[in-house]
Structure formats: structure tokens, C-alpha cells
Motif scaffolding. Structure first.
Motif, PDB file in Angstrom:
ATOM      1  N   TYR A  62       5.005   9.174  -0.333  1.00 49.83           N
ATOM      2  CA  TYR A  62       5.402   9.472   1.119  1.00 49.83           C
ATOM      3  C   TYR A  62       6.338   8.371   1.864  1.00 49.83           C
ATOM      4  O   TYR A  62       7.222   8.540   2.078  1.00 49.83           O
ATOM      5  CB  TYR A  62       3.973  10.125   2.237  1.00 49.83           C
ATOM      6  CG  TYR A  62       4.469   9.767   3.566  1.00 49.83           C
ATOM      7  CD1 TYR A  62       5.950  10.612   3.985  1.00 49.83           C
ATOM      8  CD2 TYR A  62       4.202   9.672   4.965  1.00 49.83           C
ATOM      9  CE1 TYR A  62       5.925  11.031   5.376  1.00 49.83           C
ATOM     10  CE2 TYR A  62       4.105   9.383   5.813  1.00 49.83           C
ATOM     11  CZ  TYR A  62       5.688   9.920   6.285  1.00 49.83           C
ATOM     12  OH  TYR A  62       6.202  10.088   7.718  1.00 49.83           O
ATOM     13  N   GLN A  63       5.005   7.045   1.777  1.00 52.58           N
ATOM     14  CA  GLN A  63       5.615   6.249   2.059  1.00 52.58           C
ATOM     15  C   GLN A  63       5.076   4.882   1.354  1.00 52.58           C
ATOM     16  O   GLN A  63       4.222   4.983   1.217  1.00 52.58           O
ATOM     17  CB  GLN A  63       5.117   6.035   3.962  1.00 52.58           C
ATOM     18  CG  GLN A  63       5.533   4.631   4.910  1.00 52.58           C
ATOM     19  CD  GLN A  63       5.830   5.138   6.052  1.00 52.58           C
ATOM     20  OE1 GLN A  63       4.807   5.839   6.133  1.00 52.58           O
ATOM     21  NE2 GLN A  63       6.283   3.849   6.801  1.00 52.58           N
ATOM     22  N   THR A  64       5.297   3.225   1.969  1.00 54.01           N
ATOM     23  CA  THR A  64       5.369   2.221   1.408  1.00 54.01           C
ATOM     24  C   THR A  64       5.252   1.424   2.332  1.00 54.01           C
ATOM     25  O   THR A  64       5.831   0.890   3.024  1.00 54.01           O
ATOM     26  CB  THR A  64       6.191   0.747   0.372  1.00 54.01           C
ATOM     27  OG1 THR A  64       5.673   2.713  -1.193  1.00 54.01           O
ATOM     28  CG2 THR A  64       4.587   0.248  -0.350  1.00 54.01           C
ATOM     29  N   ALA A 123      -2.303  13.103   7.489  1.00 52.32           N
ATOM     30  CA  ALA A 123      -2.750  14.342   7.114  1.00 52.32           C
ATOM     31  C   ALA A 123      -3.628  15.706   8.365  1.00 52.32           C
ATOM     32  O   ALA A 123      -3.590  16.749   8.330  1.00 52.32           O
ATOM     33  CB  ALA A 123      -4.447  13.697   6.129  1.00 52.32           C
ATOM     34  N   SER A 124      -3.556  15.249   9.635  1.00 50.63           N
ATOM     35  CA  SER A 124      -4.370  16.104  10.486  1.00 50.63           C
ATOM     36  C   SER A 124      -2.744  16.803  11.052  1.00 50.63           C
ATOM     37  O   SER A 124      -3.488  17.998  11.438  1.00 50.63           O
ATOM     38  CB  SER A 124      -4.854  15.271  11.767  1.00 50.63           C
ATOM     39  OG  SER A 124      -3.724  14.637  12.795  1.00 50.63           O
ATOM     40  N   HIS A 178      -4.615  13.536   1.875  1.00 49.91           N
ATOM     41  CA  HIS A 178      -3.372  12.181   1.680  1.00 49.91           C
ATOM     42  C   HIS A 178      -4.780  10.992   0.442  1.00 49.91           C
ATOM     43  O   HIS A 178      -5.515  10.766   1.414  1.00 49.91           O
ATOM     44  CB  HIS A 178      -2.964  11.228   2.913  1.00 49.91           C
ATOM     45  CG  HIS A 178      -1.734  12.078   3.443  1.00 49.91           C
ATOM     46  ND1 HIS A 178      -1.480  13.522   4.052  1.00 49.91           N
ATOM     47  CD2 HIS A 178       0.079  11.799   3.685  1.00 49.91           C
ATOM     48  CE1 HIS A 178      -1.028  13.770   4.360  1.00 49.91           C
ATOM     49  NE2 HIS A 178       0.230  12.944   4.476  1.00 49.91           N
ATOM     50  N   ARG A 179      -4.156   9.834   0.466  1.00 52.67           N
ATOM     51  CA  ARG A 179      -4.301   9.169  -0.323  1.00 52.67           C
ATOM     52  C   ARG A 179      -3.309   7.504  -0.744  1.00 52.67           C
ATOM     53  O   ARG A 179      -2.576   7.704  -0.011  1.00 52.67           O
ATOM     54  CB  ARG A 179      -4.551   9.340  -1.703  1.00 52.67           C
ATOM     55  CG  ARG A 179      -3.815   9.418  -2.849  1.00 52.67           C
ATOM     56  CD  ARG A 179      -4.030   9.535  -3.887  1.00 52.67           C
ATOM     57  NE  ARG A 179      -2.861   8.788  -4.830  1.00 52.67           N
ATOM     58  CZ  ARG A 179      -3.083   9.521  -6.602  1.00 52.67           C
ATOM     59  NH1 ARG A 179      -4.777   9.405  -7.331  1.00 52.67           N
ATOM     60  NH2 ARG A 179      -2.171   9.483  -7.159  1.00 52.67           N
ATOM     61  N   ILE A 238       0.742  -0.790   0.090  1.00 56.45           N
ATOM     62  CA  ILE A 238      -0.353  -0.256  -0.223  1.00 56.45           C
ATOM     63  C   ILE A 238       1.284   1.053   0.074  1.00 56.45           C
ATOM     64  O   ILE A 238       1.920   1.515   1.177  1.00 56.45           O
ATOM     65  CB  ILE A 238      -0.983  -0.072   1.105  1.00 56.45           C
ATOM     66  CG1 ILE A 238      -1.747  -1.097   1.237  1.00 56.45           C
ATOM     67  CG2 ILE A 238      -1.688   1.088   1.161  1.00 56.45           C
ATOM     68  CD1 ILE A 238      -2.690  -0.981   0.461  1.00 56.45           C
ATOM     69  N   LYS A 239       1.204   2.010  -1.016  1.00 56.63           N
ATOM     70  CA  LYS A 239       0.978   3.323  -1.422  1.00 56.63           C
ATOM     71  C   LYS A 239       0.604   4.863  -0.181  1.00 56.63           C
ATOM     72  O   LYS A 239      -1.180   4.968  -0.989  1.00 56.63           O
ATOM     73  CB  LYS A 239       2.003   4.120  -2.472  1.00 56.63           C
ATOM     74  CG  LYS A 239       2.723   3.132  -3.107  1.00 56.63           C
ATOM     75  CD  LYS A 239       2.675   3.446  -4.747  1.00 56.63           C
ATOM     76  CE  LYS A 239       3.632   2.340  -5.416  1.00 56.63           C
ATOM     77  NZ  LYS A 239       3.366   2.355  -6.473  1.00 56.63           N
TER      78      LYS A 239
END
Length: 57
Positions: free
Chosen positions: A18-20, A35-36, A42-43, A4-5
Motif C-alpha cells: 500500500y505505502q512506504t 483497516a477500519s 493490514h501489517r 516501514i511498509k
């Protein structure tokens, strides 16, 4: 195991990596928290580049 990215949207509307991670629940928690704190969208994207979730700040 699927990847998941986590991506975030910059001020120009482009999605930045950002991260995997490998655990979907952990990815969701990380994206929600980030996000907060950053105030940016973000997705979550799966390995086939399908959008799983969009998180608003």
C-alpha cells in the motif's frame, strides 16, 4: 532513517503493498485507519521484511 511498509491482505490471502513511510507511529495510525475503513487486515513490515505489527479491522 528506516522505512516501514504498509501492506494489506487481499481476499486470496496475498499481501499487497500500500505505502512506504519513514515514521513508525504515522505508519501505525495510517494502517489502523485504513483497516477500519476497508475491513481488511493490514501489517507493518520493516526494511529487513520483519513483521512489526498486524492490524485487524
Amino acid at each position: 532513517m528506516k522505512q516501514i511498509k504498509i501492506q494489506w491482505q487481499d481476499q486470496f490471502g496475498h499481501w499487497q503493498q500500500y505505502q512506504t513511510v519513514h515514521h513508525e507511529a504515522n505508519a501505525s495510525r495510517t494502517a489502523q485507519k485504513r483497516a477500519s475503513t476497508t475491513g481488511k487486515r493490514h501489517r507493518l513490515i520493516d526494511e529487513d521484511n520483519r513483521v512489526l505489527d498486524i492490524i485487524e479491522p
